[in-house]
Design a protein around this motif. Sequence first.
Motif, PDB file in Angstrom:
ATOM      1  N   GLY A   1       0.809  -1.213   0.000  1.00  0.00           N
ATOM      2  CA  GLY A   1       0.000   0.000   0.000  1.00  0.00           C
ATOM      3  C   GLY A   1       0.841   1.260   0.000  1.00  0.00           C
ATOM      4  O   GLY A   1       0.542   2.233  -0.712  1.00  0.00           O
ATOM      5  N   THR A   2       1.930   1.252   0.798  1.00  0.00           N
ATOM      6  CA  THR A   2       2.831   2.404   0.842  1.00  0.00           C
ATOM      7  C   THR A   2       3.485   2.623  -0.515  1.00  0.00           C
ATOM      8  O   THR A   2       3.589   3.761  -1.001  1.00  0.00           O
ATOM      9  N   SER A   3       3.932   1.549  -1.147  1.00  0.00           N
ATOM     10  CA  SER A   3       4.565   1.651  -2.463  1.00  0.00           C
ATOM     11  C   SER A   3       3.560   2.126  -3.518  1.00  0.00           C
ATOM     12  O   SER A   3       3.916   2.916  -4.398  1.00  0.00           O
ATOM     13  N   ALA A   4       2.335   1.661  -3.422  1.00  0.00           N
ATOM     14  CA  ALA A   4       1.304   2.103  -4.358  1.00  0.00           C
ATOM     15  C   ALA A   4       1.054   3.597  -4.232  1.00  0.00           C
ATOM     16  O   ALA A   4       0.791   4.289  -5.229  1.00  0.00           O
ATOM     17  N   ALA A   5       1.142   4.113  -3.002  1.00  0.00           N
ATOM     18  CA  ALA A   5       0.949   5.547  -2.779  1.00  0.00           C
ATOM     19  C   ALA A   5       2.075   6.373  -3.389  1.00  0.00           C
ATOM     20  O   ALA A   5       1.897   7.566  -3.654  1.00  0.00           O
ATOM     21  N   LEU A   6       3.234   5.776  -3.614  1.00  0.00           N
ATOM     22  CA  LEU A   6       4.335   6.459  -4.295  1.00  0.00           C
ATOM     23  C   LEU A   6       4.178   6.391  -5.810  1.00  0.00           C
ATOM     24  O   LEU A   6       4.336   7.391  -6.513  1.00  0.00           O
TER      25      LEU A   6
END
Length: 476
Positions: A119-124
């Motif tokens: 999820g964190t990577s998707a937000a980037l």
Amino acid sequence: MTVMAQSLKELPGAMSYRWWALIALALAQFLVVLDASIVNIALPAIGSELHLGTNMLGWVITAYVLPFGGLLLLGGRLSDRFGHRRLFIAGVGGFTVASAAAGVSISGEWLLVARAVQGTSAALLAPAALALLTKLFADPKDRAKALGIWGAVAGIGSAAGVLLGGVLTSSLGWSSVFFVNVPVGVLIMAAVPFLISKDAPSERTGLDMTGAAAVTAAITALVAALAGTERVGWSSPQTLILAGAAVILLSLFIFLEKRVANPLMPLSIFRNRWVTGGNLAMFLIGGATTALFFALSVYMQQVLRYDAMKAGLTQLPMAGALVAIAGVVPAIVKAFGTRRPLAASLILLAAGLIWLSFAPINAAFTIHLLGPSLLIGVGLGGAFVSGTEAAVHGVDDDEAGLASGLVNTSQQIGGAIGIAVLTALSSARTESLLEQGVSQPQALTSGFAWVFLGAAALAILGASVVLTVIPALKKQ
């Protein structure tokens, strides 16, 4: 013209480079959207193998949605500050590694951490990808075509989750719903450096980390409050405390943004009525579509007794209609501007949802579901493309990541609110009918009809907002 766009134009066959680059960007967006739904079908198998109870299984979804929704604005601003290509590649890399880690999970805790990193990577990567698209396609005509492809891919990702989740889980096991991301992610990371030149970071110095912390905490608290309502109810202390914290933190964020030298989200961006109207529309579209795909999938499996494979295959006509109309919308936007096509698409979406609400407990697909599915697909395709176009229209290059993060945030929060509110109404309706002695299939069908009607109301509200907020007679 950006440095990146100029460097691409200097290359032989520059047009083909740009369109190949678009494929890479769209594939990454497809993975991000897909991962929000593909895991649903695999949850029973995950729970059985990793010994997770119902509450913990809910966190397999929430662990992805929370950081994704909460960090999108920060991700967009980081990409503006340090370079969109750099953050995009970093996001794809993190997403790929986290997907592999999720696939080899040996415990529930391991899986939840991997999902949070996803999820964190998707937000980037999500806001950086859309910002790269708007830079690569500076010409309004080409940008409209590119956004047509982008919107189609996003819509297909939502519809394909159920189909691919069912196929992969039944044939290769639950781990395959995560492993499928790995080769695609590796391919994207290998291709992007050859297709997209480095873009210059923003000249702005400093980063509003206080504002970033406040808005991230606010969005996370809001999404957590909404995600938990199905388990603990709307009036529970958990829901009320989290919702209250979200309001306080959001107020703090607005207070801070008015006073810092380099705000995370300059509130002046909302003076652009296309950005404001586009984000409001995408917020409502997110609410309608998230609730739609959830309710339609459950209705087909619990009421019509479709298996996972059949339930997924029945999404194909909707996806096909979405792709077909997405290819036409850019020409319509060029002829009529964004406002009217977006409003018309939302009306068509509402009409399809209302039609779908009449589906009976023994619905035949070709008679009761095919027609509304096609109409919904047309409405969604037009709404995704023209809504995204409006939300990034007229934005400066150094705020492209911010605008992209904002539109993704609007859609994610809209989806969280939409599914929480509409499923609560559905459950209340179903329970009321069961208490009156109505059969379970009939009660469930009536409850799902309320979801479809509620989603239609959101689409109609979206059309009203578009006609009110977005200026008329502006052609792209």
